[in-house]
Scaffold this motif. Sequence first.
Motif, short mmCIF file in Angstrom:
data_model
loop_
_atom_site.label_atom_id
_atom_site.label_comp_id
_atom_site.label_asym_id
_atom_site.label_seq_id
_atom_site.Cartn_x
_atom_site.Cartn_y
_atom_site.Cartn_z
N PHE A 78 5.90 -1.59 -13.78
CA PHE A 78 4.67 -1.02 -13.21
C PHE A 78 4.99 -0.03 -12.09
CE2 PHE A 78 1.21 -1.28 -10.01
CZ PHE A 78 0.18 -0.75 -10.79
N ARG A 79 5.84 -0.44 -11.19
CA ARG A 79 6.16 0.44 -10.05
C ARG A 79 6.87 1.70 -10.53
NH1 ARG A 79 7.75 -4.73 -7.76
NH2 ARG A 79 6.13 -5.48 -6.35
N THR A 80 7.75 1.56 -11.51
CA THR A 80 8.44 2.73 -12.05
C THR A 80 7.46 3.68 -12.72
OG1 THR A 80 10.48 1.47 -12.41
CG2 THR A 80 10.21 3.51 -13.66
N GLY A 81 6.52 3.12 -13.47
CA GLY A 81 5.52 3.94 -14.13
C GLY A 81 4.64 4.70 -13.17
N MET A 82 4.36 4.10 -12.02
CA MET A 82 3.48 4.74 -11.05
C MET A 82 4.19 5.83 -10.25
SD MET A 82 0.61 3.62 -11.72
CE MET A 82 -0.19 4.57 -10.41
N GLU A 83 5.51 5.93 -10.39
CA GLU A 83 6.22 7.01 -9.71
C GLU A 83 5.79 8.38 -10.25
OE1 GLU A 83 10.36 6.23 -10.17
OE2 GLU A 83 10.37 4.50 -8.80
N ALA A 84 5.25 8.40 -11.45
CA ALA A 84 4.78 9.66 -12.04
C ALA A 84 3.47 10.12 -11.41
CB ALA A 84 4.60 9.50 -13.55
N TRP A 85 2.82 9.24 -10.62
CA TRP A 85 1.51 9.58 -10.04
C TRP A 85 1.55 9.36 -8.53
CZ3 TRP A 85 -0.84 12.05 -13.69
CH2 TRP A 85 -0.58 11.70 -15.02
N PRO A 86 2.29 10.19 -7.79
CA PRO A 86 2.45 9.98 -6.34
C PRO A 86 1.16 10.07 -5.54
CG PRO A 86 3.30 12.14 -7.01
CD PRO A 86 3.01 11.39 -8.27
N SER A 87 0.15 10.72 -6.09
CA SER A 87 -1.11 10.86 -5.34
C SER A 87 -2.08 9.71 -5.59
CB SER A 87 -1.78 12.19 -5.71
OG SER A 87 -2.15 12.21 -7.07
N VAL A 88 -1.74 8.80 -6.49
CA VAL A 88 -2.64 7.69 -6.83
C VAL A 88 -2.31 6.48 -5.96
CG1 VAL A 88 -3.32 6.05 -8.62
CG2 VAL A 88 -2.94 8.46 -9.21
N SER A 89 -3.31 5.95 -5.29
CA SER A 89 -3.11 4.71 -4.54
C SER A 89 -3.14 3.54 -5.52
CB SER A 89 -4.20 4.53 -3.48
OG SER A 89 -5.47 4.32 -4.07
N PHE A 90 -2.24 2.58 -5.32
CA PHE A 90 -2.16 1.47 -6.27
C PHE A 90 -1.64 0.23 -5.58
CE2 PHE A 90 2.06 3.35 -6.42
CZ PHE A 90 2.90 2.25 -6.50
N GLU A 91 -1.82 -0.88 -6.25
CA GLU A 91 -1.29 -2.17 -5.78
C GLU A 91 -0.98 -3.03 -6.99
OE1 GLU A 91 -4.33 -5.16 -4.41
OE2 GLU A 91 -5.61 -3.36 -4.36
N LEU A 92 -0.08 -3.98 -6.80
CA LEU A 92 0.27 -4.94 -7.84
C LEU A 92 -0.19 -6.32 -7.39
CD1 LEU A 92 1.82 -5.53 -10.53
CD2 LEU A 92 3.79 -6.08 -9.07
N ARG A 93 -0.96 -6.98 -8.24
CA ARG A 93 -1.41 -8.34 -7.94
C ARG A 93 -0.75 -9.29 -8.93
NH1 ARG A 93 -7.94 -7.33 -7.41
NH2 ARG A 93 -7.84 -5.71 -5.79
N GLN A 94 0.08 -10.16 -8.43
CA GLN A 94 0.78 -11.14 -9.26
C GLN A 94 0.08 -12.48 -9.08
OE1 GLN A 94 5.08 -10.80 -9.33
NE2 GLN A 94 5.27 -13.04 -9.22
N VAL A 95 -0.46 -13.02 -10.19
CA VAL A 95 -1.29 -14.22 -10.12
C VAL A 95 -0.78 -15.26 -11.11
CG1 VAL A 95 -3.66 -15.09 -10.24
CG2 VAL A 95 -3.25 -12.72 -9.56
N ASP A 96 -0.79 -16.53 -10.70
CA ASP A 96 -0.26 -17.60 -11.55
C ASP A 96 -1.30 -18.20 -12.49
OD1 ASP A 96 2.30 -17.45 -10.53
OD2 ASP A 96 1.89 -18.84 -8.90
N GLY A 97 -2.55 -17.81 -12.38
CA GLY A 97 -3.60 -18.41 -13.20
C GLY A 97 -3.53 -17.99 -14.65
#
Length: 280
Positions: A78-97
């Motif tokens: 995910f983080r590698t893929g988002m390197e193509a979009w430097p102007s996009v704000s993003f976050e990763l949510r890791q959930v155990d449910g």
Amino acid sequence: MSYKTILVHVDNSSRCATRIAFAGALANEHGAHLVGLLPTGLYEGSIPAGMIDTGASDYIAESAAYLKRRAENIADVFRTGMEAWPSVSFELRQVDGLATDTLIDHGRTSDLVLLGQEGGATPTDAPSHGLVGEVMLGLGRPVLVVPYAGEFKASPRRIVVAWNRSREAAIALHAALPMLSRADQVTLLQLAGKSEDDSAGPLLQLHLSDWLERHGVSATTDRLVCDVPMSDALLSRICDLQGDFLVMGGYGHSRVRELVLGGMTRGILEHMTVPVLMAH
């Protein structure tokens, strides 16, 4: 209306990177914040036996360690893929449910949820049969399903709207306005069975076209009457129109022991050839 928060399901399937690229481009197109939702599978109970050493003395600990490594790998994708979009704000949510419950809970605080089509040659160690339909029916937000084959642009130019005057179709049409307003061609395709009386159809389509026009969307109207499965006829007409995106209502019945989708919804989800925005 615009998309301010877009959520994308990230998993261990071979199409995840493609889905992330699509989501990043879509967030960039609409100036949206992107949430990558990563259900770890800890509570799914679907760990493939081949991934755990048969001589392991503590299967539970080994399983948890495997899921942690898998989640870390998915997060890296995910983080590698988002390197193509430097102007996009993003976050990763890791959930155990559970994946379905997690997508519904977090999706309700998003404007649009991106999922991958199930099936096809998309290897994964965490099968998700029925996930798309279950999330779509329980979410209360539109879902955008990306096909498991092909490459697609996040700014569709020729959009087909499947219209049958239903509540679900109206919700989907409204949810798609940010995309419709950017398209070069929008076709309102009225769906009808061969024996249906549609004397009110033309007037209602005129009102619908006027409503879209006031939102800056110029649409043409078309009518699809058939006696073959509606999903087959719809996919064929999309091909004829060279459509690159479909908007439609998602239909289904309440779940007692298992999810039962309407025939047309199931047909589209199984055989879709373009991204589909659905709402229920």
